[in-house]
Enzyme design. Structure first.
Site, PDB file in Angstrom:
ATOM      1  N   ASP A 211       0.868  -1.173   0.000  1.00  0.00           N
ATOM      2  CA  ASP A 211       0.000   0.000   0.000  1.00  0.00           C
ATOM      3  C   ASP A 211       0.913   1.234   0.000  1.00  0.00           C
ATOM      4  O   ASP A 211       2.129   1.143   0.159  1.00  0.00           O
ATOM      5  CB  ASP A 211      -0.988   0.004   1.170  1.00  0.00           C
ATOM      6  CG  ASP A 211      -2.213   0.865   0.844  1.00  0.00           C
ATOM      7  OD1 ASP A 211      -2.149   1.667  -0.108  1.00  0.00           O
ATOM      8  OD2 ASP A 211      -3.243   0.755   1.545  1.00  0.00           O
TER       9      ASP A 211
HETATM   10  C1  NOJ Z   1      -3.954   3.992  -0.052  1.00  0.00           C
HETATM   11  C2  NOJ Z   1      -5.128   3.066   0.060  1.00  0.00           C
HETATM   12  O1  NOJ Z   1      -5.109   2.380   1.295  1.00  0.00           O
HETATM   13  C3  NOJ Z   1      -5.207   2.058  -1.058  1.00  0.00           C
HETATM   14  O2  NOJ Z   1      -6.407   1.339  -0.953  1.00  0.00           O
HETATM   15  C4  NOJ Z   1      -5.110   2.750  -2.382  1.00  0.00           C
HETATM   16  O3  NOJ Z   1      -5.265   1.832  -3.422  1.00  0.00           O
HETATM   17  C5  NOJ Z   1      -3.768   3.455  -2.443  1.00  0.00           C
HETATM   18  N1  NOJ Z   1      -3.703   4.462  -1.398  1.00  0.00           N
HETATM   19  C6  NOJ Z   1      -3.520   4.105  -3.797  1.00  0.00           C
HETATM   20  O4  NOJ Z   1      -4.299   5.204  -3.960  1.00  0.00           O
END
Ligand code: NOJ
Length: 745
Positions: free
Chosen positions: A288
């Protein structure tokens, strides 16, 4: 001219690639062979480059200013994927830069297409309320079609985290509290996003996230630690991920949380043992946003280099935005701390997907201006959005059948901060907001009701207002009306990532506004819009009707107008329990009996109870009304005893006993009465959505087999133990119509 070793290898590779395109000259190479040939040509820096993902611009997280060196990194083969670069023009431009790199490896373009790209569909939690897997799959497919038409290859969806805590803002992105429903929806979304086969230009790679446990963040606070038994992990939280993997999901994303002390990003048990080991998963895992680096503040890695080390060892393949791999992996390999085989494995997984998508054959195949125009303007998409929006609406209350609104209604007062709002109806997590494409509740109603009827609109207050300045106008509007429709709820940015709340009552003065309007004595229909279950005791008690509409997307107004006027008979059922108070959280229908169950609500002394509230939720999982009524009758079971290789058939009749056509979701819950591990009182194991005309009946059959009776025992074996089972069929988890017994020999 003397060629360098790299140039010679490159030449061989290009010749080999050429052959692979013309089978007449040689055997067509498999993707694995093509990946292997390419891997042999790559330097360690180029390999690490494939594991590096950058964000194109600041959209979904903090970005350090790197635009100046971004393009240089791409040109040098140090970037494998970009997120938040979309649109044919931009993706072509950036892909052209990647093709200037030595090996011309195309980039993967990715984005959070969570509930639509241009056409905004209901939020995933809302769609889960439809219990309509085909509609959910179609909505995901159209989102993918639009995404694939704007140069994207990959969406960071579906989020398949089970969530039982309404304080957690990200509930809106998932399928609610239930493992079984969540697993089926995970599968439907993956199949919708990825289409028939990866590589079609109407599909994108999906991503099952966040692996794992993210939905159980302590106290519902986003990014917080997670502590749970392996039992619960395997039983409740992992199955939707397994379902996504079984459906062929191309990628996984790990999560920000720790799981029992180990950050998911550095968690070998999750990523190596379970995902890539036991499940044999062949896709790749992206971290993430910055989560590799975040292992430092977690206190799990001493610095970024240590974090990169721990993440690659644990099976995180691609580094989103931490730059920890880019800066440290080559050194770690040179220092012999990380085996090059681990890097090769990660690169291989990523290259495989690039080949599968057809990007080596045509790096621009998803970036076609003609297709972009055509697909983004397909009028069909709006109709699908309206259909799934209608299906997502849950009718919670309908006293004296105030709904559907009678055609004779002459004056409607539309009151509340969401009556004319558009942006809020789109919800959070949308790539593009274009409110000109959104139909408000006002517009939807206006176009649906008799032209001679009038709608008086009064806002009453803003969503988070503290004052009551607008109340008088709202009361005056109500007094002139035959019926009041109130549009209340959360603003689009009150649920979503980093939007945890400690208080999930209707925000601001909205319940006071309701009480003031209700005091006029007019029938009040309350339409609630939010990204999570809210608490609204006064409305529960006093409203004539309550419609829970979540955030329904661009077609919200039309879908709601169809429901309010009865053109569409609501059939949604809650995919999550609605608590009476924050104190009951986490709450789920699949709770345990305990050693001291409450048998009589008046006798709770020394019982597993609260002294100030019932244990039950305000609205239970699976609950939702219709404009018609259904009866359940004639339950039968084909056998009362089965062996583990056999199955039994549970059958019954559902009849539409009302005056209009409608749909009912009949639900099957099971309890293993005595087991080696205490079992929940009820677990959803099957359901069916059935459409019935007035007076019509249908016979329903549920097949009961070993799989439906099994659970994880204390050594995490999936097993069905001999003994007695309760089979419960109901219209919701708290409205069981009959119980049958079954014995497993
Ligand atoms: C953080 C989020 O937790 C995740 O779900 C997302 O895909 C990413 N950012 C990218 O934007």
């Amino acid at each position: 001219m003397k060629l360098s070793i790299y140039q010679r290898r490159l030449l061989i590779y290009l010749v080999a690639l050429g052959f692979s395109c013309f089978p007449a000259f040689g055997q067509k190479k498999t993707i694995n062979q093509r990946v292997d040939s390419l891997l042999k040509l790559m330097t360690i820096e180029e390999k690490v480059g494939q594991l590096n993902q950058y964000s194109g611009r600041e959209v979904t997280g903090p970005v350090t200013s790197r635009q100046t060196y971004l393009l240089n990194d791409i040109k040098a083969g140090r970037v494998g994927s970009m997120l938040n670069v979309h649109g044919v023009k931009d993706t072509r431009e950036i892909q052209a830069v990647a093709l200037q790199s030595r090996l011309k490896i195309p980039l993967l373009f990715s984005m959070d297409v969570i509930h639509g790209y241009k056409t905004v569909f209901p939020i995933p939690l809302a769609e889960a309320a439809s219990w309509d897997l085909e509609a959910i799959r179609t909505s995901a497919h159209i989102a993918a079609k639009e995404a694939a038409a704007v140069g994207l290859h990959w969406t960071f969806a579906p989020m398949v985290d089970v969530g039982r805590d309404a304080r957690w803002g990200r509930l809106m992105e998932g399928a609610g509290e239930d493992t079984y429903l969540g697993s089926l929806i995970a599968r439907a979304r993956v199949l919708g996003f990825q289409g028939e086969k990866l590589g079609g230009t109407d599909a994108v790679m999906a991503c099952a996230k966040h692996f794992a446990g993210y939905g159980a963040a302590i106290a519902g606070r986003d990014y917080n630690a997670v502590d749970m038994s392996n039992q619960l992990l395997w039983e409740a939280y992992l199955p939707p991920f397994k379902a996504a993997a079984d459906a062929g999901v191309a990628t996984f994303m790990n999560s920000f949380n720790t799981l029992n002390g180990i950050p998911a990003t550095g968690n070998s048990y999750l990523q190596r043992d379970i995902l890539k080991g036991k499940w044999g998963y062949k896709g790749f895992v992206v971290s993430d946003w910055g989560s590799i680096g975040e292992m430092v503040p977690w206190g799990y890695a001493k610095d970024e280099k240590d974090a990169a080390f721990k993440a690659i060892i644990a099976g995180s393949d691609m580094d989103m935005e931490a730059e920890a791999y880019k800066k440290n992996l080559a050194t770690l390999v040179k220092e012999k701390k990380v085996d090059i085989k681990l890097i090769d494995d990660a690169v291989r997984r990523i290259l495989y997907k690039k080949f599968e998508l057809g990007l080596f054959d045509d790096p621009y195949r998803f970036s076609n201006a003609g297709r972009e125009q055509k697909v983004l303007n397909d009028p069909q998409h709006k109709l699908v959005a309206r259909d799934v929006a209608q299906k997502s609406i849950v009718l919670l209350k309908n006293e004296k059948q105030v709904l559907p609104l009678s055609g004779a209604v002459k004056t409607i007062a539309l009151i509340g901060p969401l009556g004319k709002s558009k942006r809020d109806l789109e919800g959070s997590w949308i790539p593009l907001s274009d409110t000109s494409l959104v139909t408000s509740v006002y517009e939807g109603l206006r176009s649906k009701i008799n032209p001679s009827s009038q709608i008086i609109h009064a806002k009453g207050c803003d969503i988070t207002d503290n004052g009551q300045a607008g109340f008088a106008e709202a009361i005056a509007a109500a007094k002139q009306a035959d019926v009041v429709v109130m549009a209340l709820g959360e603003s689009y940015d009150m649920s979503g990532e980093a939007k945890s709340r400690t208080d999930i009552h209707l925000p601001g003065k909205q319940e006071e506004l309701f009480e003031a309007v209700q005091a006029t004595g007019k029938p009040v229909v309350v339409v609630l819009m939010a990204g999570r279950p809210l608490i609204f005791p006064k409305i529960t008690e006093k409203a004539s009707a309550i419609v829970y509409a979540w955030w329904l997307g661009a077609e919200a107004g039309n879908a709601l107008a169809n429901v309010l006027t009865g053109e569409y008979n609501p059939a949604g059922k809650l995919p999550i329990s609605f608590p009476r108070s924050v104190g009951q959280i986490p709450i789920s229908y699949s709770m345990y009996n305990t050693g001291r169950p409450v048998k009589n609500p008046k006798d709770i002394k020394y019982k597993s109870a609260y002294i100030d509230s019932p244990n039950s939720p305000q609205y239970g999982f699976g609950f939702g009304l219709s404009y018609t009524t259904f009866s359940y009758s004639n339950p039968k079971i084909s056998k009362t005893t089965i062996r583990s290789t056999e199955s039994a058939e549970l059958s019954f009749t559902i009849s539409n006993t009302g005056n209009v056509a409608g749909e009912e979701v009949a639900q099957l819950y099971i309890q293993d009465e005595i087991a080696s591990v205490a079992r929940p009182l009820k677990e959803l194991k099957d359901f069916i959505k059935v459409a019935l005309k007035p007076g019509e009946s249908k016979e329903i059959h549920f097949n009961i087999n070993r799989e439906k009776l099994a659970f994880y025992n204390s050594i995490l074996q999936w097993t069905a133990e001999p003994g007695n089972f309760k089979l419960m069929v109901g219209a919701s988890s708290d409205d069981i119509k009959f119980i049958q017994k079954l014995e497993l020999k």
